[in-house]
Motif scaffolding. Structure first.
Motif, PDB file in Angstrom:
ATOM      1  N   SER A 161      -5.264   3.636  -7.786  1.00 41.13           N
ATOM      2  CA  SER A 161      -6.651   3.795  -8.031  1.00 41.13           C
ATOM      3  C   SER A 161      -7.391   2.786  -7.397  1.00 41.13           C
ATOM      4  O   SER A 161      -8.745   2.735  -6.916  1.00 41.13           O
ATOM      5  CB  SER A 161      -6.804   4.052  -9.554  1.00 41.13           C
ATOM      6  OG  SER A 161      -6.099   3.050 -10.218  1.00 41.13           O
ATOM      7  N   ALA A 162      -6.997   1.714  -7.534  1.00 42.54           N
ATOM      8  CA  ALA A 162      -7.491   0.466  -7.173  1.00 42.54           C
ATOM      9  C   ALA A 162      -6.714  -0.630  -6.395  1.00 42.54           C
ATOM     10  O   ALA A 162      -5.521  -0.655  -6.893  1.00 42.54           O
ATOM     11  CB  ALA A 162      -8.376  -0.210  -8.220  1.00 42.54           C
ATOM     12  N   SER A 163      -7.334  -1.471  -5.520  1.00 44.36           N
ATOM     13  CA  SER A 163      -6.530  -2.685  -5.145  1.00 44.36           C
ATOM     14  C   SER A 163      -7.281  -3.987  -5.018  1.00 44.36           C
ATOM     15  O   SER A 163      -8.197  -4.141  -4.577  1.00 44.36           O
ATOM     16  CB  SER A 163      -5.968  -2.341  -3.530  1.00 44.36           C
ATOM     17  OG  SER A 163      -5.798  -3.415  -2.886  1.00 44.36           O
ATOM     18  N   ARG A 164      -6.534  -4.664  -5.749  1.00 43.79           N
ATOM     19  CA  ARG A 164      -6.981  -6.217  -5.783  1.00 43.79           C
ATOM     20  C   ARG A 164      -7.235  -6.775  -4.578  1.00 43.79           C
ATOM     21  O   ARG A 164      -7.847  -7.512  -4.276  1.00 43.79           O
ATOM     22  CB  ARG A 164      -6.090  -7.140  -7.039  1.00 43.79           C
ATOM     23  CG  ARG A 164      -6.709  -8.409  -7.231  1.00 43.79           C
ATOM     24  CD  ARG A 164      -5.736  -9.334  -7.918  1.00 43.79           C
ATOM     25  NE  ARG A 164      -5.260  -8.900  -9.115  1.00 43.79           N
ATOM     26  CZ  ARG A 164      -4.133  -9.648  -9.732  1.00 43.79           C
ATOM     27  NH1 ARG A 164      -3.606 -10.481  -9.263  1.00 43.79           N
ATOM     28  NH2 ARG A 164      -4.211  -9.012 -10.748  1.00 43.79           N
ATOM     29  N   TRP A 165      -6.134  -6.582  -3.715  1.00 44.64           N
ATOM     30  CA  TRP A 165      -5.952  -7.244  -2.262  1.00 44.64           C
ATOM     31  C   TRP A 165      -7.062  -6.809  -1.612  1.00 44.64           C
ATOM     32  O   TRP A 165      -7.836  -7.481  -0.902  1.00 44.64           O
ATOM     33  CB  TRP A 165      -4.669  -6.975  -2.019  1.00 44.64           C
ATOM     34  CG  TRP A 165      -4.124  -6.996  -0.244  1.00 44.64           C
ATOM     35  CD1 TRP A 165      -4.172  -6.352   0.514  1.00 44.64           C
ATOM     36  CD2 TRP A 165      -4.342  -8.441   0.342  1.00 44.64           C
ATOM     37  NE1 TRP A 165      -3.961  -6.989   1.657  1.00 44.64           N
ATOM     38  CE2 TRP A 165      -4.120  -8.221   1.379  1.00 44.64           C
ATOM     39  CE3 TRP A 165      -4.460  -9.721  -0.388  1.00 44.64           C
ATOM     40  CZ2 TRP A 165      -4.048  -9.408   2.397  1.00 44.64           C
ATOM     41  CZ3 TRP A 165      -4.516 -10.912   0.555  1.00 44.64           C
ATOM     42  CH2 TRP A 165      -4.153 -10.778   1.996  1.00 44.64           C
ATOM     43  N   VAL A 166      -7.114  -5.416  -1.528  1.00 43.94           N
ATOM     44  CA  VAL A 166      -8.259  -4.927  -0.573  1.00 43.94           C
ATOM     45  C   VAL A 166      -9.680  -5.336  -1.022  1.00 43.94           C
ATOM     46  O   VAL A 166     -10.501  -5.538  -0.241  1.00 43.94           O
ATOM     47  CB  VAL A 166      -8.300  -3.488  -0.331  1.00 43.94           C
ATOM     48  CG1 VAL A 166      -9.311  -2.710   0.422  1.00 43.94           C
ATOM     49  CG2 VAL A 166      -6.799  -3.000   0.197  1.00 43.94           C
ATOM     50  N   ASN A 167      -9.800  -5.536  -2.501  1.00 45.23           N
ATOM     51  CA  ASN A 167     -11.063  -5.528  -3.124  1.00 45.23           C
ATOM     52  C   ASN A 167     -11.337  -7.304  -2.617  1.00 45.23           C
ATOM     53  O   ASN A 167     -12.611  -7.321  -2.527  1.00 45.23           O
ATOM     54  CB  ASN A 167     -11.124  -5.606  -4.628  1.00 45.23           C
ATOM     55  CG  ASN A 167     -11.231  -4.214  -4.920  1.00 45.23           C
ATOM     56  OD1 ASN A 167     -11.452  -3.443  -4.356  1.00 45.23           O
ATOM     57  ND2 ASN A 167     -11.070  -4.060  -6.437  1.00 45.23           N
ATOM     58  N   TYR A 168     -10.744  -8.067  -2.320  1.00 45.54           N
ATOM     59  CA  TYR A 168     -11.140  -9.239  -1.887  1.00 45.54           C
ATOM     60  C   TYR A 168     -11.792  -9.205  -0.548  1.00 45.54           C
ATOM     61  O   TYR A 168     -12.589 -10.265  -0.275  1.00 45.54           O
ATOM     62  CB  TYR A 168      -9.714 -10.398  -1.435  1.00 45.54           C
ATOM     63  CG  TYR A 168      -8.922 -10.504  -2.640  1.00 45.54           C
ATOM     64  CD1 TYR A 168      -9.504 -10.975  -3.955  1.00 45.54           C
ATOM     65  CD2 TYR A 168      -7.578 -10.375  -2.670  1.00 45.54           C
ATOM     66  CE1 TYR A 168      -8.787 -11.558  -5.072  1.00 45.54           C
ATOM     67  CE2 TYR A 168      -6.769 -10.920  -3.849  1.00 45.54           C
ATOM     68  CZ  TYR A 168      -7.322 -11.391  -4.990  1.00 45.54           C
ATOM     69  OH  TYR A 168      -6.564 -11.833  -6.211  1.00 45.54           O
ATOM     70  N   PHE A 169     -11.406  -8.239   0.059  1.00 46.72           N
ATOM     71  CA  PHE A 169     -12.265  -8.177   1.542  1.00 46.72           C
ATOM     72  C   PHE A 169     -13.629  -7.290   1.399  1.00 46.72           C
ATOM     73  O   PHE A 169     -14.086  -7.211   2.439  1.00 46.72           O
ATOM     74  CB  PHE A 169     -11.220  -7.745   2.321  1.00 46.72           C
ATOM     75  CG  PHE A 169      -9.829  -8.503   2.721  1.00 46.72           C
ATOM     76  CD1 PHE A 169      -9.946  -9.668   3.744  1.00 46.72           C
ATOM     77  CD2 PHE A 169      -8.889  -8.581   2.200  1.00 46.72           C
ATOM     78  CE1 PHE A 169      -8.979 -10.477   3.946  1.00 46.72           C
ATOM     79  CE2 PHE A 169      -7.526  -9.399   2.126  1.00 46.72           C
ATOM     80  CZ  PHE A 169      -7.866 -10.409   3.070  1.00 46.72           C
ATOM     81  N   GLU A 170     -13.590  -6.711   0.238  1.00 44.34           N
ATOM     82  CA  GLU A 170     -14.848  -5.783   0.343  1.00 44.34           C
ATOM     83  C   GLU A 170     -16.223  -6.200   0.937  1.00 44.34           C
ATOM     84  O   GLU A 170     -16.766  -5.722   1.720  1.00 44.34           O
ATOM     85  CB  GLU A 170     -14.914  -5.467  -1.031  1.00 44.34           C
ATOM     86  CG  GLU A 170     -15.894  -4.175  -1.338  1.00 44.34           C
ATOM     87  CD  GLU A 170     -15.547  -2.901  -0.487  1.00 44.34           C
ATOM     88  OE1 GLU A 170     -14.194  -2.588  -0.165  1.00 44.34           O
ATOM     89  OE2 GLU A 170     -16.448  -2.267   0.035  1.00 44.34           O
ATOM     90  N   PRO A 171     -16.634  -7.696   0.534  1.00 38.60           N
ATOM     91  CA  PRO A 171     -17.865  -7.932   1.056  1.00 38.60           C
ATOM     92  C   PRO A 171     -17.694  -8.177   2.572  1.00 38.60           C
ATOM     93  O   PRO A 171     -18.549  -7.677   3.233  1.00 38.60           O
ATOM     94  CB  PRO A 171     -18.008  -9.455   0.522  1.00 38.60           C
ATOM     95  CG  PRO A 171     -17.041  -9.488  -0.757  1.00 38.60           C
ATOM     96  CD  PRO A 171     -15.907  -8.558  -0.497  1.00 38.60           C
TER      97      PRO A 171
END
Ligand SMILES: C[S@@+](CC[C@H](N)C(=O)[O-])C[C@H]1O[C@@H](n2cnc3c(N)ncnc32)[C@H](O)[C@@H]1O
Length: 300
Positions: A161-171
């Motif tokens: 449902s969510a990925s901490r790793w991909v979230n780092y790159f969201e900005p």
């Protein structure tokens, strides 16, 4: 059949498994098919094979679709039959074009498989369980386990449902996408961006709305790693490794041939290989390995 399953079936029969190019289905529009990403994606597909028995009588592909990528054919190369089970008839008709007599084709619901216990020497289920209503996910895992032979392995892939790793790159992803839109407005050629409401398998995250006249995706519902460890792990031994840590949206935004894209993906792959458990839990797509013990008790 529930309303959700009807909708999913209708989507794949009428949209997802329609050919939109030579050997390319509508469903693949959300895969990253660019040459720059090809090697990375190829190697991620092949990870599945490491865990399956290389040969046997029957390999079950639960939610097979049309067995759309060449790597998928490798999984059953040395099996007598690949049993494709899917709720979409179009999927099975397309699968038959690839597998012919090496395949057996069954319209079936992964949460209610019409097979005897322990008949499969290997089981794969890729990007399928997330199409079931949430309350049936566990049942689907238990069905895969039930039909798996003792001492054999199943591999299940679905996005978290969510990925901490991909979230780092969201900005960074947002910034790259804004740049792309600016370039597009200036009339510079840019690669087509990924519809942001969809993920790598090409499905809406949840709900059943439509974009324009034709739906671009269909119902999905996803879990986190804790759910797999706790709820699925209660019934069967599970191991969470990495299938692919990043989304297509990530790749389209940040991986470019002239900006060292190939090298970046090589580096990412090496990192995933080194830390498969970290990327399995915190990346976007885990590879869940289920091993049935040699002396498994009767099905719990
Ligand atoms: C995203 S596609 C994945 C197909 C293939 N496994 C792949 O990775 O390319 C999902 C597939 O699961 C099938 N599916 C969805 N719900 C299902 C269910 N309850 N039982 C069996 N198949 C289902 C769909 O018809 C579709 O072919």
């Amino acid at each position: 059949m529930s309303e959700v399953k009807q909708e999913v079936k209708q989507f794949y029969d009428q949209v997802g498994w329609k050919l939109v190019g030579a050997d390319v289905y509508q469903n693949a529009r959300y895969e990253d098919l660019r040459p720059v990403s090809r090697q990375y994606i190829h190697e991620c597909h092949l990870r599945v094979m490491r865990h399956l028995s290389p040969s046997g009588r029957f390999l079950l592909d639960a939610g097979s679709g049309p067995v759309q990528y060449p790597e998928y054919l490798e999984y059953s190369r040395d099996y007598q039959y690949r049993v494709c089970a899917d709720i979409s008839l179009t999927a099975l008709q397309e699968a038959r074009k690839r597998l012919g007599d090496r395949g057996l084709y069954v319209v079936a619901d992964v949460a209610n498989l019409p097979f005897k216990a322990e008949v499969f020497d290997g089981v794969v289920s890729l990007h399928t369980i997330h199409h079931l209503p949430e309350e049936e996910h566990l049942r689907a895992f238990r069905e895969l386990y039930r039909v798996l032979a003792q001492g054999k392995k199943a591999v299940v892939v679905n996005g978290w449902s969510a990925s901490r790793w991909v979230n780092y790159f969201e900005p960074l992803i947002r910034f790259a996408n804004r740049l792309r839109h600016v370039f597009a407005r200036l009339g510079w050629t840019v690669e087509e961006s990924v519809d942001e409401t969809n993920d790598a398998a090409g499905q809406r995250k949840a709900g059943r709305g439509k974009t324009g006249g034709t739906p671009k995706g269909t119902f999905t519902s996803k879990h986190d790693a804790e759910w797999v460890k706790r709820d699925v792990g209660h019934y069967m031994p599970v191991e969470i490794l990495v299938w692919r840590s990043v989304t297509v949206r990530f790749m389209r935004a940040l991986i470019h041939p002239r900006l060292g894209g190939r090298a970046l993906l090589r580096w990412l792959y090496a990192l995933e290989e080194r830390y498969p458990r970290y990327f399995g839990e915190h990346g976007k797509y885990p590879l869940i390995v289920i091993q049935k013990p040699e002396e498994a008790d009767s099905i719990p």
